[in-house]
Design a protein around this motif. Structure first.
Motif: not given
Length: 340
Positions: A5, A12, A31, A101, A103
């Motif tokens: 992430l 998120h 993350v 991902s 964000n």
């Protein structure tokens, strides 16, 4: 399988919440965020006005990551190689992923190095607190940008700054995209709070002491804050991902890159193909649960959910005095109950 992430934004936050509530075996989650505390943008004006303290408007990312069984990496993304399934970080070794991902949010469009941009919020807050301590009666503060963000921030600053300080909002148009009724309510709110509005002012340049319009009009100021629309992080154009003309990642209804199936994106950094919407936190929040579902479904090789963006949504714009304007479609109203 490695799920990476990139960014600690609103979408998120909800992915981590979902994983904390319903862990998925066999997935290793990391993350990466340049901020340890992730600000909730909707509470920024209230914080500037003094209604919310710093802790109230932030998510503690390491704590949330720990609850989700994820690694938290305090760093900044400087490169992404979708073909090699790897990410380059400023202070850590390269990381590989099976699924990534994005964000990452956006940066203010057309910002000058001589002014204070409001995004990213994590960088803005210490600059705001320093400016608030330095601004005295007689100083002029200019807010560049007359959208909902710029208008609301100017009104919040009015509450926080000395009465003798002058606040001026300069913009091409006040609340573009809103109805005349909403625009009129905002004009009245700015006037009632003693904030000068100069619309039809297209900024050509800005220095540390003034902003200049394309017509050559020069406005001196001690402090200049930049609250315009956002632009995409420059690194995205270099990734090979399919992006739109502004550099935002093009995604389908499943929030999945249309060029690289193992790349997802949400929030300001994404352009939802066929459902283009304004860059607003309301969409990042609404995309979060669908993004969480689809990241897990992708790794488990299940069919993905479709996300449908709202065409009409409620906008609440605080006026810095515990009152607010509500706007949805053709409807607009102002009052203390709206703030509540």
């Amino acid at each position: 399988r490695d799920l990476l992430l990139l960014g600690g934004g609103h979408s998120h936050i909800q992915v981590l919440k979902r994983l904390a509530m319903s862990p998925v075996p066999g997935i290793r989650v990391s993350v990466v965020s340049r901020e340890v505390l992730s600000p909730y943008s909707g509470m920024l004006p209230g914080h500037v006005a003094g209604f919310y303290d710093r802790e109230s408007m932030h998510f503690d990312l390491p704590q949330l990551a720990n609850a989700a069984g994820a690694r938290f990496i305090h760093d900044e993304v400087i490169g992404l190689d979708p073909e090699g399934h790897s990410v380059q970080l400023a202070r850590h070794p390269q990381m590989r992923y099976d699924l990534v991902s994005l964000n990452l949010g956006g940066a203010p469009r057309g910002v000058s190095q001589h002014v204070t941009p409001v995004k990213p919020i994590g960088s803005f807050l210490p600059q705001w607190h320093a400016a608030r301590a330095a601004i005295t009666a007689g100083d002029r503060v200019i807010v560049v940008g007359g959208g909902a963000g710029g208008s609301e921030l100017a009104l919040a600053m009015r509450t926080a700054l000395p009465e003798g300080a002058t606040i001026t909002v300069v913009c091409t148009e006040l609340l573009p995209g809103f109805t005349p009724g909403t625009q009129n309510l905002m004009r009245r709110a700015l006037s009632d709070r003693g904030i000068e509005l100069i619309d039809g002012f297209r900024v050509a340049s800005a220095t540390g002491q003034s902003v200049t319009s394309v017509d050559g009009e020069d406005l001196p100021a001690e402090h200049i804050f930049w609250v315009t629309g956002v632009s995409a992080p420059p690194l995205l154009r270099e990734t090979g991902l399919r992006v739109d003309e502004h550099g935002f990642v093009m995604v389908n209804d499943q929030l999945q890159s249309i060029s690289h199936p193992n790349v997802f994106a949400a929030g300001d950094v994404a352009c939802l193909q066929g459902q283009q919407r304004p860059k607003s936190g309301v969409f990042a929040v609404r995309e979060g649960p669908v993004l969480a579902d689809n990241l897990i479904r992708f790794l488990l090789q299940k069919s993905l959910r479709a996300y449908r963006a709202q065409e009409n949504f409620l906008v609440l714009i605080g006026t810095g005095n515990r009152r607010a304007i509500a706007s949805r479609g053709d409807f607009a109203i102002e009052g203390r109950w709206v703030w509540w």
